[in-house]
Scaffold this motif. Structure first.
Motif, PDB file in Angstrom:
ATOM      1  N   ASP A 517       0.829  -1.204   0.000  1.00 29.77           N
ATOM      2  CA  ASP A 517       0.000   0.000   0.000  1.00 29.77           C
ATOM      3  C   ASP A 517       0.864   1.255   0.000  1.00 29.77           C
ATOM      4  O   ASP A 517       1.985   1.253   0.535  1.00 29.77           O
ATOM      5  CB  ASP A 517      -0.896   0.027   1.243  1.00 29.77           C
ATOM      6  CG  ASP A 517      -1.941  -1.075   1.243  1.00 29.77           C
ATOM      7  OD1 ASP A 517      -2.151  -1.691   0.171  1.00 29.77           O
ATOM      8  OD2 ASP A 517      -2.533  -1.324   2.307  1.00 29.77           O
ATOM      9  N   PRO A 518       0.360   2.355  -0.564  1.00 31.76           N
ATOM     10  CA  PRO A 518       1.047   3.646  -0.392  1.00 31.76           C
ATOM     11  C   PRO A 518       1.143   3.994   1.089  1.00 31.76           C
ATOM     12  O   PRO A 518       0.306   3.578   1.899  1.00 31.76           O
ATOM     13  CB  PRO A 518       0.137   4.636  -1.139  1.00 31.76           C
ATOM     14  CG  PRO A 518      -0.667   3.798  -2.082  1.00 31.76           C
ATOM     15  CD  PRO A 518      -0.863   2.490  -1.382  1.00 31.76           C
ATOM     16  N   HIS A 519       2.170   4.753   1.458  1.00 32.46           N
ATOM     17  CA  HIS A 519       2.333   5.128   2.850  1.00 32.46           C
ATOM     18  C   HIS A 519       3.110   6.431   2.929  1.00 32.46           C
ATOM     19  O   HIS A 519       3.623   6.922   1.931  1.00 32.46           O
ATOM     20  CB  HIS A 519       3.055   4.030   3.633  1.00 32.46           C
ATOM     21  CG  HIS A 519       4.464   3.800   3.185  1.00 32.46           C
ATOM     22  ND1 HIS A 519       4.785   2.991   2.107  1.00 32.46           N
ATOM     23  CD2 HIS A 519       5.658   4.282   3.647  1.00 32.46           C
ATOM     24  CE1 HIS A 519       6.083   2.981   1.929  1.00 32.46           C
ATOM     25  NE2 HIS A 519       6.645   3.752   2.851  1.00 32.46           N
ATOM     26  N   THR A 520       3.162   6.994   4.133  1.00 32.28           N
ATOM     27  CA  THR A 520       3.921   8.222   4.374  1.00 32.28           C
ATOM     28  C   THR A 520       4.926   7.983   5.492  1.00 32.28           C
ATOM     29  O   THR A 520       4.732   7.116   6.345  1.00 32.28           O
ATOM     30  CB  THR A 520       3.004   9.401   4.758  1.00 32.28           C
ATOM     31  OG1 THR A 520       2.259   9.052   5.939  1.00 32.28           O
ATOM     32  CG2 THR A 520       2.042   9.732   3.631  1.00 32.28           C
ATOM     33  N   GLU A 521       5.999   8.764   5.460  1.00 34.99           N
ATOM     34  CA  GLU A 521       7.033   8.680   6.478  1.00 34.99           C
ATOM     35  C   GLU A 521       7.368  10.097   6.934  1.00 34.99           C
ATOM     36  O   GLU A 521       7.582  10.979   6.101  1.00 34.99           O
ATOM     37  CB  GLU A 521       8.297   8.014   5.916  1.00 34.99           C
ATOM     38  CG  GLU A 521       8.055   6.639   5.323  1.00 34.99           C
ATOM     39  CD  GLU A 521       9.228   6.157   4.488  1.00 34.99           C
ATOM     40  OE1 GLU A 521      10.339   6.716   4.642  1.00 34.99           O
ATOM     41  OE2 GLU A 521       9.032   5.245   3.659  1.00 34.99           O
ATOM     42  N   ILE A 522       7.392  10.321   8.250  1.00 34.24           N
ATOM     43  CA  ILE A 522       7.764  11.621   8.797  1.00 34.24           C
ATOM     44  C   ILE A 522       9.260  11.612   9.095  1.00 34.24           C
ATOM     45  O   ILE A 522       9.736  10.799   9.884  1.00 34.24           O
ATOM     46  CB  ILE A 522       6.967  11.940  10.076  1.00 34.24           C
ATOM     47  CG1 ILE A 522       5.471  12.041   9.764  1.00 34.24           C
ATOM     48  CG2 ILE A 522       7.469  13.241  10.707  1.00 34.24           C
ATOM     49  CD1 ILE A 522       4.599  12.258  10.986  1.00 34.24           C
TER      50      ILE A 522
END
Length: 657
Positions: A517-522
């Protein structure tokens, strides 16, 4: 954040002297105890109290009218399960805000847990000052309610035996949940002598204590899955020690986070001021509120230790004396001297510039990087390296061991697409590596498509850095460590990387496919350390046609050496959001080849209005050897990269095709 070991002694004589910075003491806590009107949590081990709130707390996308206060260093949004289910496990299955979670005890008569709701002007003013100092670029906030919880002199739980010594190590810390009409913040305070132990015994072993935020389980149609979480400590003792020694709010030992907004969903957002307040008394909380502006980091001289320095004129500006043998003196080599005798250290595409405190290298127009390494804007980047490893697959008792396997990467930087291929990976291991886009994720970050005002990894720190990632698969708790050494460029101007894998991964059978799945990282940035974490969900489509939903959580640190004298690190945003989509993985069994690909964009952690200009979406149609130049609105032009000719839509080498 960059971890600092206490007790390091430095004597420094060069361009700059050390300005002292202060940690907070108990006197800098929000008022607590009976005189402040606090209630007292029942003494004992794993005590919990449900408190109805006069104003709701927003946490992730939830709104909570009550909260559970627990002896073990946290508050929960639902009644906590037995401590045996969450001690040593982060994230837990219920919503948790952990100041410092461990197996704690107050039954000895010395430890106390105080709590109260407070809307007095003084407390709200204090909360506002901490929040506004931590987020200096945001609109000023004014909380309307606060919940103050203070753990005083709590000890680790140990079964009582005859002859126990009452002199135990004790921890003291405080949590303040401050709420506005449409948002909530957590303020965590750790005194300079308040974190005396870093682990607690759990199930016949010592487990590192945790701080962080967890949404808990999210109920789906058929089953529940782990929700979002954000860890502020790792499984290393040094990360717990750093809570009282570092900051994201400008005041050592004080950490501020936006934890939820209403009505829109929100990630946990950390404070943005990692520089420390300059020498002098800590700001009086009752003074007229002022926003804190970080001191000028261009005066920093020693980047491995996050202390601020002020220039002066020493007798011998080149002398550097270090008392601690653990400090690697090589990290200082970039910071000393002038361009006159260091110009050759800069990239051939960079210029050297002297500053009052040292020199820096700056890439010339048309190039980007940290000055030590510079590459042409718009030009695809190639990366080569070797992969070594020792990996257990599934329940196998024998590891798959391999060494010197070739890694090749190609990145189209004008749209953020990265491709990685690793050769000669045996079939016993190759399919099970397909979910691990995290192997190549740092390459995607290094050359991610930049949104306006944001910089990818190579633009900030160049091509020499060390990256370590810790991956935990759920629910089996298999763990894999990934260590990568990025060694700059070779004689062909290709970046060089060495990768080592060590640990255990769940098995993916041969013939299965994986969809991630697409995801985000801070990404959180400080003067010499970058950290990030994320959760990746993926599906395994098995050869028999069935599908398994799986996930893993990972945390990484990136250490590097940067120049403190110029403006590059000064302008570096303390937090950025990497968005990863179009993740692709394939194991080519006949050729024993693992292929990974993804699309990466770096931008604002708070989201904001999407940039529709094709240069920022990657949908521009420029040649892969061209840079996209944005114009007004949706207008843009394509310009061939240095070393290429053409109209930007089609580019070719100056010596021909």
């Amino acid at each position: 954040m960059g971890w600092l070991t206490p007790g390091w002694l430095l004597r420094v004589t060069f361009v700059g002297f050390m300005a002292s910075v202060q940690s907070i003491g108990r006197e800098d806590f929000f008022p607590f105890g009976p005189d402040a009107g606090d209630q007292l949590l029942d003494s004992g081990n794993d005590q919990s109290y449900r408190l109805s709130l006069s104003k709701p707390v927003y946490f992730y996308d939830g709104t909570f009218d009550s909260i559970f206060i627990n002896t073990n260093g946290f508050v929960a949004t639902a009644e906590p399960t037995s401590e045996s289910t969450y001690l040593g496990n982060m994230p837990p299955k219920f919503g948790m805000i952990a100041a410092l979670q461990g197996d704690l005890d107050t039954s000895d008569g010395l430890g106390r847990v105080f709590f109260r709701q407070d809307s007095s002007p003084d407390v709200l003013r204090r909360a506002a000052e901490h929040i506004n100092r931590a987020f200096p670029d945001d609109d000023e906030v004014n909380p309307i309610a606060a919940l103050v919880i203070t753990w005083i002199d709590v000890a680790t739980y140990q079964p009582q035996t005859r002859g126990d010594n009452i002199e135990k190590k004790r921890n003291t810390f405080q949590m303040v949940l401050a709420s506005l009409e449409t948002a909530s913040y957590a303020i965590l305070l750790y005194t300079r002598d308040g974190v005396q132990f870093y682990s607690t015994p759990v199930r016949d072993s010592n487990v590192i204590m945790h701080a962080g935020f967890s949404k808990g389980l999210v109920r789906g149609f058929l089953f529940s899955t782990q929700g979002q979480y954000y860890r502020t400590t790792t499984d290393e003792e040094v990360s717990v020690r750093a809570l009282a020694e570092e900051t994201n709010s400008g005041m050592r030992g004080v950490w501020v986070y936006e934890i939820g907004t209403y009505p829109h969903f929100s990630n946990v957002a950390p404070g943005e001021v990692t520089d420390l307040l300059p020498e002098g008394p800590l700001p009086a909380m009752k003074r007229e509120q002022q926003k804190y502006s970080p001191s000028d980091p261009s005066t920093g001289e020693i980047e491995i230790i996050p202390l601020q320095y002020q220039p002066h004129q020493p007798q011998n500006p080149e002398v550097l004396v270090i008392d601690d043998p653990e400090i690697n003196v090589d990290v200082f080599s970039y910071n000393l001297g002038t361009c006159a005798n260091n110009r050759n250290k800069c990239s051939q595409f960079a210029d050297c510039r002297d500053y009052s405190s040292g020199y820096c290298c700056h890439c010339r127009p048309g190039y980007y990087g940290n000055g030590l390494q510079c590459v042409a804007e718009g030009k695809p980047q190639r990366m080569n390296g070797k992969v070594n490893g020792r990996v257990f697959v599934g329940n196998s008792q024998s590891p798959v061991e391999f060494s010197s396997k070739d890694l090749h990467s190609y990145v189209v930087v004008n749209d953020g697409r990265s491709y990685v291929a690793i050769s000669d990976i045996p079939a016993a291991l190759g399919p099970s590596l397909m979910p691990l886009s995290v192997i190549s994720g740092v390459i995607g970050w290094a050359f991610a498509l930049e949104q306006p005002g944001f910089k990818n990894g190579f633009s900030l720190i160049g091509g020499e850095f060390t990256r370590q990632a810790e991956v935990t698969f759920l629910p089996g708790n298999e763990k894999l460590t990934i260590r990568q050494e990025f060694k700059g460029t070779d004689e062909q101007d290709h970046l060089v990387v060495s990768t080592t894998l060590n640990g255990q991964i769940p098995e993916v059978p041969l013939g299965a496919t994986v969809q991630t799945d697409p995801h985000t990282e801070i990404y959180q940035y400080s003067s010499n350390l970058i950290s990030s974490s994320s959760t990746e969900n993926y599906k395994v489509l098995l050869p028999d046609g069935t599908t398994e939903n799986r996930r893993y959580q990972w945390r990484q640190t990136i250490s590097f050496q940067g120049c403190q004298h110029g403006v590059a690190l000064r302008e570096m945003k303390p937090t950025q959001l990497l968005s990863v989509d179009q993740v692709f993985a394939l194991y080519d069994a006949p050729n024993q080849l693992l292929r990974l690909a993804m699309s990466n964009k770096i931008g604002d952690i708070n989201g904001g209005d999407p940039e529709e200009n094709p240069c920022f979406t990657g949908r521009h149609g420029c040649d892969t050897n061209a840079v996209c130049r944005p114009g007004q609105g949706n207008e843009f032009t394509c310009q061939c990269a240095s070393g290429f000719n053409g109209d930007g839509r089609s580019c070719y080498g100056k010596t021909g095709m």
